[in-house]
Design a protein around this motif. Structure first.
Motif, short mmCIF file in Angstrom:
data_model
loop_
_atom_site.label_atom_id
_atom_site.label_comp_id
_atom_site.label_asym_id
_atom_site.label_seq_id
_atom_site.Cartn_x
_atom_site.Cartn_y
_atom_site.Cartn_z
N PRO A 110 24.01 19.36 42.68
CA PRO A 110 23.32 18.08 42.51
C PRO A 110 21.81 18.26 42.42
CG PRO A 110 25.06 17.87 44.15
CD PRO A 110 24.96 19.34 43.81
N GLY A 111 21.22 17.63 41.43
CA GLY A 111 19.77 17.73 41.22
C GLY A 111 19.36 18.78 40.22
N ASP A 112 20.24 19.75 39.94
CA ASP A 112 19.87 20.82 39.01
C ASP A 112 19.67 20.32 37.59
OD1 ASP A 112 19.97 22.64 41.06
OD2 ASP A 112 21.87 23.56 40.47
N GLU A 113 20.54 19.41 37.14
CA GLU A 113 20.39 18.88 35.77
C GLU A 113 19.06 18.18 35.60
OE1 GLU A 113 23.42 16.95 33.62
OE2 GLU A 113 25.06 17.95 34.67
N GLU A 114 18.63 17.45 36.63
CA GLU A 114 17.35 16.75 36.55
C GLU A 114 16.19 17.74 36.50
OE1 GLU A 114 20.44 14.07 37.69
OE2 GLU A 114 19.85 16.01 38.57
N ARG A 115 16.30 18.84 37.24
CA ARG A 115 15.25 19.87 37.19
C ARG A 115 15.17 20.49 35.80
NH1 ARG A 115 17.43 20.51 42.35
NH2 ARG A 115 15.89 20.22 44.01
N ILE A 116 16.32 20.77 35.23
CA ILE A 116 16.34 21.35 33.88
C ILE A 116 15.76 20.37 32.88
CG2 ILE A 116 17.85 22.13 32.02
CD1 ILE A 116 19.71 23.28 34.21
N ALA A 117 16.13 19.10 33.00
CA ALA A 117 15.66 18.08 32.06
C ALA A 117 14.15 17.93 32.10
CB ALA A 117 16.33 16.74 32.36
N ALA A 118 13.54 18.20 33.24
CA ALA A 118 12.08 18.04 33.38
C ALA A 118 11.30 19.24 32.88
CB ALA A 118 11.74 17.79 34.86
N ALA A 119 12.01 20.29 32.45
CA ALA A 119 11.34 21.55 32.07
C ALA A 119 11.06 21.61 30.57
CB ALA A 119 12.21 22.73 32.47
N GLU A 131 30.07 31.31 33.89
CA GLU A 131 30.27 29.86 34.01
C GLU A 131 28.99 29.15 34.43
OE1 GLU A 131 33.75 31.59 36.46
OE2 GLU A 131 31.95 32.43 35.48
N GLY A 132 28.23 29.77 35.32
CA GLY A 132 26.98 29.18 35.77
C GLY A 132 25.93 29.16 34.67
N VAL A 133 25.85 30.25 33.92
CA VAL A 133 24.89 30.33 32.81
C VAL A 133 25.22 29.26 31.76
CG1 VAL A 133 23.96 31.80 30.99
CG2 VAL A 133 24.51 32.78 33.22
N LEU A 134 26.49 29.14 31.43
CA LEU A 134 26.90 28.14 30.44
C LEU A 134 26.60 26.72 30.92
CD1 LEU A 134 30.26 29.64 29.16
CD2 LEU A 134 28.31 28.98 27.72
N ALA A 135 26.81 26.46 32.20
CA ALA A 135 26.52 25.13 32.73
C ALA A 135 25.05 24.78 32.56
CB ALA A 135 26.93 25.05 34.20
N GLY A 136 24.18 25.76 32.84
CA GLY A 136 22.75 25.52 32.65
C GLY A 136 22.39 25.32 31.20
N ALA A 137 22.97 26.14 30.32
CA ALA A 137 22.67 26.03 28.89
C ALA A 137 23.14 24.69 28.33
CB ALA A 137 23.34 27.18 28.14
N ARG A 138 24.32 24.23 28.76
CA ARG A 138 24.80 22.93 28.29
C ARG A 138 23.87 21.80 28.73
NH1 ARG A 138 30.24 24.67 30.77
NH2 ARG A 138 31.27 25.82 29.07
N ALA A 139 23.42 21.87 29.98
CA ALA A 139 22.52 20.83 30.48
C ALA A 139 21.21 20.83 29.72
CB ALA A 139 22.27 21.05 31.98
N ARG A 141 20.64 21.90 26.59
CA ARG A 141 20.84 21.42 25.23
C ARG A 141 21.01 19.90 25.21
NH1 ARG A 141 22.23 23.90 20.57
NH2 ARG A 141 20.63 25.36 21.34
N ALA A 142 21.73 19.37 26.19
CA ALA A 142 21.95 17.93 26.25
C ALA A 142 20.66 17.16 26.46
CB ALA A 142 22.94 17.60 27.36
N ARG A 143 19.69 17.81 27.11
CA ARG A 143 18.41 17.15 27.40
C ARG A 143 17.29 17.59 26.45
NH1 ARG A 143 18.52 14.61 32.44
NH2 ARG A 143 20.69 14.33 33.06
N GLY A 144 17.61 18.38 25.43
CA GLY A 144 16.61 18.80 24.46
C GLY A 144 15.63 19.82 24.99
N VAL A 145 16.06 20.63 25.97
CA VAL A 145 15.19 21.64 26.58
C VAL A 145 15.43 22.99 25.90
CG1 VAL A 145 14.65 22.88 28.73
CG2 VAL A 145 15.14 20.42 28.78
N ARG A 146 14.37 23.69 25.55
CA ARG A 146 14.45 24.98 24.89
C ARG A 146 15.12 25.99 25.81
NH1 ARG A 146 11.98 28.09 20.87
NH2 ARG A 146 11.14 30.14 21.44
N THR A 147 16.05 26.78 25.27
CA THR A 147 16.76 27.79 26.05
C THR A 147 16.34 29.18 25.61
OG1 THR A 147 18.62 27.64 24.51
CG2 THR A 147 18.77 26.36 26.55
N VAL A 148 16.05 30.04 26.59
CA VAL A 148 15.65 31.42 26.35
C VAL A 148 16.62 32.32 27.13
CG1 VAL A 148 13.80 33.12 26.56
CG2 VAL A 148 13.24 30.71 26.15
N ASP A 166 18.30 29.02 22.01
CA ASP A 166 17.24 28.84 21.02
C ASP A 166 16.51 30.15 20.73
OD1 ASP A 166 17.52 25.99 20.64
OD2 ASP A 166 16.70 25.75 22.66
N LEU A 167 16.22 30.93 21.77
CA LEU A 167 15.53 32.21 21.62
C LEU A 167 16.28 33.27 22.42
CD1 LEU A 167 13.13 34.03 20.75
CD2 LEU A 167 11.92 33.22 22.80
#
Length: 293
Positions: A110-119, A131-139, A141-148, A166-167
């Motif tokens: 809880p709260g991790d998606e919001e942290r990712i969205a703010a980045a 599974e954890g990496v994919l969960a972060g990447a999905r979050a 992409r859903a919030r338009g945050v660049r993934t490295v 993305d990179l």
């Protein structure tokens, strides 16, 4: 935690050698990239886990000491992740990673998606379960945050993860393992069928950039004497992400990141070797002036 032994030459199988020094240094690819980005001037939050052993508080303190927000760093029962590292007199290293607490991060809390969205960007490595990496990447992409993504330790990458990246920033060995091409330029071109941008780090030869619709180019490394190359790639990625987030052209971002990595390899240790923004700026500016002469 990096458990680092320094020796003239790394032992071969079945061989015992004498070392001259031993250190414990906070490390791990996620911690390294977080600290590198924070010291380079980024505002960084860390999602991950440490154990409830003696190492957990030390790892948390190292992140907080560098200015990294650890509110999303979980403490779980069991040992923290460790890496056994042997560093030879040429600055080369060999590493065995034991995941420990990292292995429990199989999804977002809880709260991790919001942290990712703010980045501006989400930096990912493969020392957590896929599974954890994919969960972060999905979050992200859903919030338009660049993934490295740093694809290390090298392993087969799910198509979904590549589609969410993305990179991609592999080193030349990881690039060869993932594409089957041992010529970096060929590997970079092959990656563009899977991701829109790639930077392949080449050690002393610098770094190679490729993107769809752009002619690939190389940015040289700075000529320095390496003492310890541990975390040089993580220093590069952390600094590169900060520079790119500030809107610098990729060639300049890569050159700035090269200055950060050059600082890091001249010092022993992983996170302890990473330069401040002022140090990066000074070396980068000095190098530009020398190149202009």
């Amino acid at each position: 935690m990096d458990l680092v032994a320094y020796t003239r030459a790394a032992p071969h199988r079945g061989e015992t050698v004498s070392g001259r020094e031993f250190r414990t240094v906070p490390g791990g690819k996620g911690t390294n990239q977080a600290i590198a980005a924070a010291r380079a001037g980024g505002a960084v939050a860390m999602i991950g886990a440490v154990g409830d052993d003696d190492l957990g508080p030390r790892l948390r303190a190292a992140l907080e000491g560098a200015g990294v927000d650890t509110a999303a760093l979980r403490t779980v029962h069991g040992p923290s992740g460790i890496a056994h590292i042997v560093v030879d007199d040429d600055g080369g290293n060999s590493i065995v990673v034991v995941p420990g607490a990292n292995g429990t991060v199989t999804g977002l809390a809880p709260g991790d998606e919001e942290r990712i969205a703010a980045a501006d960007a989400l930096l990912m490595q493969l020392e957590l379960p896929m599974e954890g990496v994919l969960a972060g990447a999905r979050a992200a992409r859903a919030r338009g945050v660049r993934t490295v993504l740093t694809p290390a330790p090298a392993q087969p990458l799910p198509d979904e993860l590549l589609a969410l990246t993305d990179l991609l920033v592999p080193n030349e060995h990881e690039a060869a393992a993932l594409t089957g091409h041992h010529v970096p330029r060929r590997a970079a071109v092959a990656f563009l069928d899977l991701v829109p941008e790639v930077v392949i780090t080449l050690g002393e030869a610098g770094s190679l950039y490729a993107a769809r619709g752009v002619e690939p180019f190389t940015v040289p490394a700075l000529p320095v004497r390496a003492v310890d190359t541990t975390a040089a790639g993580d220093t590069f990625v952390g600094a590169l992400s900060v520079a790119a987030g500030e809107g610098r052209p990729m060639a300049d971002a890569m050159a700035w990141a090269a200055a950060a990595a050059a600082h890091a390899v001249q010092r022993p240790g992983a996170s302890s070797s990473m330069p401040t923004r002022e140090e990066i700026d000074t070396l980068h500016t000095t190098t530009q002036l020398q190149d202009a002469r």
